[in-house]
Design an enzyme around this catalytic site. Sequence first.
Site, short mmCIF file in Angstrom:
data_model
loop_
_atom_site.label_atom_id
_atom_site.label_comp_id
_atom_site.label_asym_id
_atom_site.label_seq_id
_atom_site.Cartn_x
_atom_site.Cartn_y
_atom_site.Cartn_z
N PHE A 149 0.81 -1.22 0.00
CA PHE A 149 0.00 0.00 0.00
C PHE A 149 0.85 1.27 0.00
O PHE A 149 0.37 2.33 -0.37
CB PHE A 149 -0.93 0.00 1.24
CG PHE A 149 -0.25 0.49 2.50
CD1 PHE A 149 -0.16 1.84 2.79
CD2 PHE A 149 0.36 -0.41 3.38
CE1 PHE A 149 0.49 2.29 3.94
CE2 PHE A 149 1.01 0.03 4.52
CZ PHE A 149 1.09 1.38 4.80
N LYS A 173 -1.12 -7.11 -9.12
CA LYS A 173 -2.07 -7.26 -8.01
C LYS A 173 -1.63 -6.21 -6.99
O LYS A 173 -0.78 -6.45 -6.15
CB LYS A 173 -1.97 -8.67 -7.43
CG LYS A 173 -3.21 -9.16 -6.69
CD LYS A 173 -3.70 -8.26 -5.59
CE LYS A 173 -2.96 -8.39 -4.29
NZ LYS A 173 -3.40 -7.41 -3.28
N GLU A 176 -4.95 -3.74 -1.92
CA GLU A 176 -6.40 -3.50 -1.93
C GLU A 176 -6.75 -2.23 -1.14
O GLU A 176 -7.89 -1.78 -1.16
CB GLU A 176 -7.15 -4.72 -1.37
CG GLU A 176 -6.81 -5.14 0.05
CD GLU A 176 -5.57 -6.05 0.16
OE1 GLU A 176 -4.57 -5.79 -0.54
OE2 GLU A 176 -5.60 -6.99 0.98
N ARG A 177 -5.73 -1.66 -0.44
CA ARG A 177 -6.05 -0.48 0.37
C ARG A 177 -6.06 0.81 -0.45
O ARG A 177 -6.73 1.77 -0.10
CB ARG A 177 -5.06 -0.36 1.53
CG ARG A 177 -5.37 -1.42 2.59
CD ARG A 177 -4.42 -1.37 3.74
NE ARG A 177 -3.46 -2.45 3.67
CZ ARG A 177 -2.45 -2.60 4.51
NH1 ARG A 177 -2.26 -1.75 5.47
NH2 ARG A 177 -1.62 -3.61 4.38
N SER A 226 5.41 -6.90 3.46
CA SER A 226 5.99 -7.22 4.76
C SER A 226 6.78 -8.54 4.69
O SER A 226 6.52 -9.38 3.82
CB SER A 226 4.88 -7.32 5.80
OG SER A 226 3.95 -8.31 5.40
N CYS A 281 9.45 1.90 3.62
CA CYS A 281 10.37 0.80 3.94
C CYS A 281 11.79 1.33 4.13
O CYS A 281 12.64 0.62 4.65
CB CYS A 281 10.36 -0.25 2.84
SG CYS A 281 11.07 0.35 1.32
N GLU A 383 9.22 -4.27 13.13
CA GLU A 383 8.91 -3.09 12.31
C GLU A 383 7.61 -2.48 12.79
O GLU A 383 6.59 -3.16 12.85
CB GLU A 383 8.78 -3.52 10.84
CG GLU A 383 8.54 -2.36 9.90
CD GLU A 383 8.43 -2.79 8.43
OE1 GLU A 383 7.79 -3.81 8.15
OE2 GLU A 383 9.01 -2.08 7.58
P1 NAD Z 1 1.61 -6.56 3.16
O1 NAD Z 1 2.63 -7.62 3.24
O2 NAD Z 1 0.47 -6.58 4.11
O3 NAD Z 1 0.91 -6.60 1.70
C1 NAD Z 1 1.67 -6.62 0.52
C2 NAD Z 1 0.86 -7.32 -0.57
O4 NAD Z 1 0.63 -8.67 -0.18
C3 NAD Z 1 -0.50 -6.69 -0.82
O5 NAD Z 1 -0.75 -6.69 -2.21
C4 NAD Z 1 -1.45 -7.62 -0.08
O6 NAD Z 1 -2.72 -7.69 -0.67
C5 NAD Z 1 -0.76 -8.97 -0.15
N1 NAD Z 1 -1.04 -9.80 1.03
C6 NAD Z 1 -1.25 -9.38 2.31
N2 NAD Z 1 -1.46 -10.43 3.12
C7 NAD Z 1 -1.39 -11.53 2.36
C8 NAD Z 1 -1.50 -12.93 2.64
N3 NAD Z 1 -1.75 -13.40 3.86
N4 NAD Z 1 -1.35 -13.80 1.61
C9 NAD Z 1 -1.09 -13.35 0.38
N5 NAD Z 1 -0.98 -12.04 0.05
C10 NAD Z 1 -1.11 -11.14 1.03
O7 NAD Z 1 2.38 -5.16 3.18
P2 NAD Z 1 1.76 -3.70 3.25
O8 NAD Z 1 1.21 -3.46 4.60
O9 NAD Z 1 0.89 -3.43 2.07
O10 NAD Z 1 3.09 -2.83 3.05
C11 NAD Z 1 3.94 -2.48 4.09
C12 NAD Z 1 5.12 -3.41 4.18
O11 NAD Z 1 5.83 -3.44 2.95
C13 NAD Z 1 6.14 -2.99 5.21
O12 NAD Z 1 6.60 -4.13 5.89
C14 NAD Z 1 7.25 -2.36 4.40
O13 NAD Z 1 8.53 -2.36 5.00
C15 NAD Z 1 7.22 -3.22 3.19
N6 NAD Z 1 7.85 -2.58 2.04
C16 NAD Z 1 9.05 -3.04 1.62
C17 NAD Z 1 9.68 -2.44 0.56
C18 NAD Z 1 11.01 -2.95 0.05
O14 NAD Z 1 11.37 -2.63 -1.07
N7 NAD Z 1 11.71 -3.75 0.81
C19 NAD Z 1 9.08 -1.35 -0.08
C20 NAD Z 1 7.84 -0.91 0.38
C21 NAD Z 1 7.23 -1.53 1.44
#
Ligand code: NAD
Length: 498
Positions: A149, A173, A176-177, A226, A281, A383
């Site tokens: 998101f 994909k 969704e937020r 994450s 991140c 985090e």
């Molecule tokens: P998230 O892991 O909740 O979601 C990321 C994606 O995975 C979304 O598209 C979501 O729909 C999907 N997802 C969520 N739960 C799932 C599940 N149980 N099974 C399958 N798919 C699932 O992350 P977020 O809250 O959207 O983003 C924040 C996180 O992303 C933080 O941890 C941040 O550090 C990380 N991030 C990392 C980078 C990097 O390059 N390392 C960059 C940006 C954000």
Amino acid sequence: MIEYGHFIGGKRVAGTSGRKQDVMQPMDGAVRGTVALASQAELRAAVENAKAAQPTWAATNPQRRVRVLMKFLELVQRDYDELADILAREHGKTIADARGDIQRGLEVVEVCIGAPHMMKGEFTDGAGPGIDVYSMRQPLGVVAGITPFNFPAMIPLWKIAPAIACGNAFILKPSERDPGVPIRIAELFIEAGLPAGILNVVNGDKEVVDAILDDPDIKAIGFVGSTPIAHYIYSRGTASGKRVQCFGGAKNHMIIMPDADMDQTVDALIGAGYGSAGERCMAISVAVPVGNDTANRLMEKLVPRVESLKVGPSTDSSADFGPLVTAQALERVKGYVDIGVKEGAKLVVDGRGFKMQGYENGYYMGGCLFDNVTADMRIYKEEIFGPVLSVVRAPRYEDAIKLANDHEMGNGVAIFTRDGDAARDFASRVQVGMVGINVPIPVPIAYYTFGGWKASSFGDLNQHGPDAFRFYTKTKTVTSRWPSGIKDGAEFVIPTMN
Ligand code: NAD
């Protein structure tokens, strides 16, 4: 009320699964619309579309392919204000920060205009008698991206641009937020001349992610999010034979040496710690002053700055940062502050009680600052992803570098110093993927690659820069021989270049 469906076959389509969820506006807690959550069947429709369109796109010469990217860049300039407004409303970051989100994505699109050059292979003339060897890079076919998101323009563009420039068809994909900007990006690509089916957007949650992971026609997956989900996607995706790169969470340290320019350091720290409400991140979430005197000088300047941070709605151009993305995120971050207090860290600035006048239903909190945080505390290890900065006092430089090296995460890190030797030593020894020297958020520019180490990344190629062209292509190596007319007869020993 906006109803977000999907973007398949070059146009917006409504969801058919019967499942959907609300899309919120974090600055006032209003429901902005709904987003459809795709089923496996809807994903299949997108994949079939992509599969049908991809061979013609791959056969289009690479310069013609990247002309679509050039036109896209122009169209985004036309619609910049609209995109930044959607982004800020659905994410919660300020409009100025939303513009930066878009811009960092466009910079990768710009670099992908060099795809014809980046895709060139190697050639060896006369590797053996009458033998030439050459390699070529070919697209993988249908590939997918699953994005978080917190950068709804930048991260999708980091994946879409190299994938399609290399001749692949792409299925996104997004989170969704905040689905509004990814759908507009797809529309703009079609307007720029991208053939229908080359870029599809399928909205949804775990159900569609699992369908992507298991789909036999999807050859590669790029994920950002994450760490637990990154690990899950990497394990399940690679188990089904896909090429997978997953970028996860972070806990970025800023080491502050006794000789650092403290005004410059505090300016850098306040922006990197609290910008975008800490939902980056590459945000700095741990400050490590070296020596008690450094720590005291840091706190003296930092505390009033954190106290005077201006929190405001996303549309307020004078705000330093806006609300968190959801009510749940707000509760989670406040919960971490409670944990830190219970663990015995000293909460020097407490932003938990902040209320935004006129926006009482928005997901706001003020900046929080902890002192005397130690490495065994959960607020240090995990985090938080909010406007919460922890100060860990390190007696010596070696203790400071050890903290960064021992932490489970290894996304970004920074050192602030005037000493070139210390900076050089730090850059060489620190076990973190992206390092800043007097630079607080060292996100590499588009023609370098982006990627963390340790639990911040799974897979072996980074995002954007030269690695992106490797990730989205496969190498074919051709050994060719044009006989001169002399027939050698059968050969039963493995050919060598001796
Ligand atoms: P998230 O892991 O909740 O979601 C990321 C994606 O995975 C979304 O598209 C979501 O729909 C999907 N997802 C969520 N739960 C799932 C599940 N149980 N099974 C399958 N798919 C699932 O992350 P977020 O809250 O959207 O983003 C924040 C996180 O992303 C933080 O941890 C941040 O550090 C990380 N991030 C990392 C980078 C990097 O390059 N390392 C960059 C940006 C954000």
